[in-house]
Design a protein around this motif. Sequence first.
Motif, mmCIF file in Angstrom:
data_model
loop_
_atom_site.group_PDB
_atom_site.id
_atom_site.type_symbol
_atom_site.label_atom_id
_atom_site.label_comp_id
_atom_site.label_asym_id
_atom_site.label_seq_id
_atom_site.Cartn_x
_atom_site.Cartn_y
_atom_site.Cartn_z
ATOM 1 N N PRO A 207 -11.147 36.726 62.802
ATOM 2 C CA PRO A 207 -10.667 35.459 63.314
ATOM 3 C C PRO A 207 -9.479 35.655 64.369
ATOM 4 N N ASP A 208 -8.706 36.922 64.358
ATOM 5 C CA ASP A 208 -7.682 37.199 65.249
ATOM 6 C C ASP A 208 -8.196 37.868 66.607
ATOM 7 N N ASP A 209 -9.375 37.557 66.885
ATOM 8 C CA ASP A 209 -10.079 38.401 68.182
ATOM 9 C C ASP A 209 -9.600 37.302 69.392
ATOM 10 N N CYS A 210 -8.548 37.603 70.008
ATOM 11 C CA CYS A 210 -8.120 36.790 71.369
ATOM 12 C C CYS A 210 -9.163 36.514 72.497
ATOM 13 N N GLU A 211 -9.761 37.655 72.379
ATOM 14 C CA GLU A 211 -10.820 37.613 73.801
ATOM 15 C C GLU A 211 -11.875 36.556 73.386
ATOM 16 N N ASP A 218 -12.765 29.080 77.837
ATOM 17 C CA ASP A 218 -13.495 28.948 78.970
ATOM 18 C C ASP A 218 -14.408 27.985 79.066
ATOM 19 N N GLU A 219 -15.422 28.066 77.972
ATOM 20 C CA GLU A 219 -16.641 27.286 77.841
ATOM 21 C C GLU A 219 -16.376 25.879 77.456
ATOM 22 N N VAL A 220 -15.329 25.843 76.596
ATOM 23 C CA VAL A 220 -14.641 24.356 76.336
ATOM 24 C C VAL A 220 -14.522 23.596 77.558
ATOM 25 N N LEU A 221 -13.690 24.273 78.477
ATOM 26 C CA LEU A 221 -13.337 23.638 79.671
ATOM 27 C C LEU A 221 -14.510 23.474 80.547
ATOM 28 N N GLU A 222 -15.614 24.071 80.498
ATOM 29 C CA GLU A 222 -16.826 23.549 81.184
ATOM 30 C C GLU A 222 -17.432 22.439 80.439
ATOM 31 N N LEU A 223 -17.151 22.105 79.166
ATOM 32 C CA LEU A 223 -17.674 20.871 78.839
ATOM 33 C C LEU A 223 -16.638 19.823 78.783
ATOM 34 N N GLY A 224 -15.313 19.960 79.634
ATOM 35 C CA GLY A 224 -14.596 18.776 79.722
ATOM 36 C C GLY A 224 -13.685 18.725 78.576
ATOM 37 N N GLU A 225 -13.599 19.281 77.573
ATOM 38 C CA GLU A 225 -12.575 19.130 76.186
ATOM 39 C C GLU A 225 -11.300 19.947 76.764
ATOM 40 N N ALA A 229 -9.485 23.221 74.661
ATOM 41 C CA ALA A 229 -9.057 24.491 75.314
ATOM 42 C C ALA A 229 -7.676 24.838 75.352
ATOM 43 N N ILE A 230 -6.860 23.825 75.415
ATOM 44 C CA ILE A 230 -5.203 23.916 75.360
ATOM 45 C C ILE A 230 -5.023 24.712 74.005
ATOM 46 N N ASN A 231 -5.496 24.251 72.882
ATOM 47 C CA ASN A 231 -5.309 24.646 71.529
ATOM 48 C C ASN A 231 -5.727 26.011 71.451
ATOM 49 N N LEU A 232 -7.157 26.321 71.728
ATOM 50 C CA LEU A 232 -7.295 27.663 71.727
ATOM 51 C C LEU A 232 -6.558 28.747 72.306
ATOM 52 N N CYS A 233 -6.153 28.295 73.625
ATOM 53 C CA CYS A 233 -5.332 29.295 74.091
ATOM 54 C C CYS A 233 -4.018 29.723 73.525
ATOM 55 N N ILE A 239 -1.547 35.033 68.655
ATOM 56 C CA ILE A 239 -1.877 36.507 68.425
ATOM 57 C C ILE A 239 -1.207 37.295 68.987
ATOM 58 N N ASP A 240 -1.452 37.352 70.489
ATOM 59 C CA ASP A 240 -1.186 38.147 71.540
ATOM 60 C C ASP A 240 -0.161 37.310 72.661
ATOM 61 N N PRO A 241 1.237 37.395 72.687
ATOM 62 C CA PRO A 241 1.790 36.585 73.789
ATOM 63 C C PRO A 241 1.687 37.203 74.993
ATOM 64 N N ASP A 242 1.266 38.288 75.150
ATOM 65 C CA ASP A 242 0.930 38.950 76.748
ATOM 66 C C ASP A 242 -0.540 38.698 77.049
ATOM 67 N N ASN A 243 -1.285 37.943 76.640
ATOM 68 C CA ASN A 243 -2.692 37.825 76.905
ATOM 69 C C ASN A 243 -2.976 37.094 78.260
ATOM 70 N N ALA A 244 -3.134 37.702 79.465
ATOM 71 C CA ALA A 244 -3.326 37.289 80.682
ATOM 72 C C ALA A 244 -4.351 36.095 80.665
ATOM 73 N N HIS A 245 -5.535 36.402 80.082
ATOM 74 C CA HIS A 245 -6.524 35.261 80.219
ATOM 75 C C HIS A 245 -6.344 34.065 79.482
ATOM 76 N N ALA A 246 -5.465 34.087 78.437
ATOM 77 C CA ALA A 246 -5.212 32.891 77.859
ATOM 78 C C ALA A 246 -4.133 32.008 78.775
ATOM 79 N N PHE A 247 -3.328 32.637 79.529
ATOM 80 C CA PHE A 247 -2.200 31.998 80.454
ATOM 81 C C PHE A 247 -3.332 31.359 81.536
ATOM 82 N N PHE A 248 -4.077 32.204 82.200
ATOM 83 C CA PHE A 248 -4.863 31.644 83.159
ATOM 84 C C PHE A 248 -5.840 30.593 82.778
#
Length: 300
Positions: A207-211, A218-225, A229-233, A239-248
């Motif tokens: 459950p704590d897999d940030c990747e 990313d896939e949720v954004l492709e579906l327009g949700e 996507a914001i909640n997932l990021c 879990i990881d405050p320095d996750n660059a992919h989440a900020f992107f």
Amino acid sequence: MRSLKVLALVFLALMPLSGLAQSGSDSSETTETRDEAAQDRNARETVENLEKPLYNPFVERYVLDELKLLRSEMAQQRVELTEKIVDRQMDSIDRGVSYATNTITYFFYLIAGVSSILVLVGWTSVRDIKERMNKIADEEVGKLVETYEKRLEAIERQLTQKTRHIDANREEIERTQELHALWLRAGQETLSANKIAIYDQILDIRPDDCEALTYKADEVLELGEVQWAINLCQQALTIDPDNAHAFFQLACAKTMLGNYDQAIHYLRETVKRSDTYRESMTEDPALEPLYGMEEFKALL
């Protein structure tokens, strides 16, 4: 003499033919060498002109296989070390028991000799000596048994602890293999819905897999949700405050909602943590509304 002359003439006639055959073979070998050199140059030019890796999952597969092999070797080493420790302790116990048995035997001999002397002298009867000897022997044997029972209990606790540790390592290896297979499936899928289902399976295992959370966003954004996507990021950043992919991904979601200032803020946070996203900023279609802004250009 005539036969020798005939043989000499035949040898002289064959000499030019052998020279021609040798020159023909040399020319064919030279042609093959030139073809191989040309193919080598073409392969090197193709490799040097590559702009992207051929297939990233191969690298991931190599790393995970190395981790699996390393963990298997560590588990095997622990088992071997435990076996050696147990064998040595059992040898020590055997030597201790043998020593105690010999001591008691000699003690009996000594008592028998002393009792014989006392009987001859008339100090007490043989029956009294036997009872006293049995009492002393029982006390000594009881002490030895109690000592070695404690040692055996300590060995049993150590073996139980090692067994639990080995079982935990085995379960971790199985989880890693299952996660690796799921990531490979996700890389081969083309539909966003199928990828989301695979990422959900990964999150069920870990459950704590940030990747997995960010790729699912990313896939949720492709579906327009966008809100999903914001909640997932945000969950990934918890879990990881320095996750660059989440900020992107947050920047992409805020751009789709029209919050350009927040999107620029999240892009700044992304670039602070990883410069590799500068190229992705110009390639992601979700960020196209930001291309004309000076703040966006400054980030590039």
